[in-house]
Motif scaffolding. Structure first.
Motif, mmCIF file in Angstrom:
data_model
loop_
_atom_site.group_PDB
_atom_site.id
_atom_site.type_symbol
_atom_site.label_atom_id
_atom_site.label_comp_id
_atom_site.label_asym_id
_atom_site.label_seq_id
_atom_site.Cartn_x
_atom_site.Cartn_y
_atom_site.Cartn_z
ATOM 1 N N GLY A 95 92.378 25.768 26.307
ATOM 2 C CA GLY A 95 91.155 25.075 25.898
ATOM 3 C C GLY A 95 90.400 25.755 24.770
ATOM 4 N N ASN A 96 89.184 25.231 24.488
ATOM 5 C CA ASN A 96 88.269 25.776 23.476
ATOM 6 C C ASN A 96 88.878 25.778 22.074
ATOM 7 N N ASP A 104 89.439 24.605 18.220
ATOM 8 C CA ASP A 104 88.585 24.104 17.144
ATOM 9 C C ASP A 104 89.359 23.036 16.362
ATOM 10 N N ALA A 124 94.064 29.331 20.840
ATOM 11 C CA ALA A 124 93.648 28.354 21.843
ATOM 12 C C ALA A 124 94.756 27.332 22.070
ATOM 13 N N SER A 145 93.369 15.844 20.253
ATOM 14 C CA SER A 145 94.304 16.723 20.961
ATOM 15 C C SER A 145 95.568 15.970 21.368
#
Length: 265
Positions: free
Chosen positions: A28-29, A31, A177, A247
């Motif tokens: 996760g997280n 950018d 990430a 994503s």
């Protein structure tokens, strides 16, 4: 002794996967600022231009090597290939072009370069080689939008893809990430998010091969069709399901690239 040697090699391979494979990323997280151009797109196209100069040089290299072998059988002396620069020509580098728009006016989004992962253990073991794919803007070859890490896999359909003995596994990363992963499963390719939750299924031709199928349905986790597909031809087309986040679109693009690589194998 033989069993101990095999066990040692498998242990080394497992450690390599832990270092360079799926466990190295932070979930996760991510950018998505560099890939936000995908947010409003309904489809993209993938092509692979031919590096004609590199292929011609490689062909010349092969011809020269054959000639040198014949010459060495006739004349006793040093191999002329050692003095010829074209005999050491590197393999042509592969690069995928990601574009969108009408066929005559396609607009470039980014390039995805392919690089082999070198390993003294996996080079002599049958299986699918490890690859690193880096997506960059066409004018910024040194930057990175996202990366695809494809560790070595032995290709056993009975084993989990997260194991080095299992089927294909790819990780999509932005920096350190984790965006998600693509795992070869019994019913096709499982596209999973950073929390390992199933997002989409790409139905293959049957079992662990694509069987030369050119169109792959994108299926929801509940088994319902999205009405979208990956069309794998000279120019691949990726149709994004409605309301797909960036994503998920990165996962679908990565799956389409993997299908092109699979056809070559």
């Amino acid at each position: 002794l033989h069993q101990k040697t095999v066990l040692l090699i498998m242990t080394e391979m497992t450690e390599e996967v832990k270092t360079d494979g799926q466990t190295s990323a932070v979930s996760g997280n991510a950018d998505y600022s560099k890939s936000e151009m995908l947010a409003e797109l309904n489809e993209i196209f993938i092509t692979e231009p031919i590096d004609l100069k590199a292929y011609c040089l490689k062909a010349l290299c092969c011809i020269c090597e054959n000639a040198c072998d014949i010459l060495c059988d006739v004349v006793d002396g040093p191999n002329p290939c050692d003095l010829c620069c074209c005999c050491n020509a590197p393999d042509p580098k592969r690069c995928f072009k990601i574009t969108y728009g009408e066929s005559k006016d396609k607009i470039p989004l980014f390039d995805i370069g392919v690089k082999a992962q070198e390993s003294c253990f996996t080079s002599c073991i049958p299986g699918s080689p490890g690859l690193t794919l880096n997506a960059t803007l066409p004018e910024e070859k040194n930057g990175s939008i996202f990366m695809i890490n494809k560790p070595f896999r032995m290709g056993c359909c009975c084993c989990n893809a997260t194991s080095c003995c299992g089927g294909e596994y790819m990780e999509i990363l932005i920096g350190n990430a984790l965006v998600g992963s693509i795992q070869e499963e019994s019913d096709g390719l499982g596209l999973r998010d950073a929390n390992d939750q199933l997002v989409y299924i790409i139905k293959l031709g049957g079992g662990c091969c694509s069987c030369n199928v050119s169109e792959f349905d994108i299926i929801q986790p509940d088994g319902n069709l999205t009405g979208k597909a990956i069309i794998n031809e000279d120019t691949s087309k990726v149709e994004f399901p409605d309301n797909s986040p960036v994503s998920s679109k990165l996962l679908l693009i990565s799956a389409a690239v993997w299908l092109r690589l699979l056809n070559d194998e």
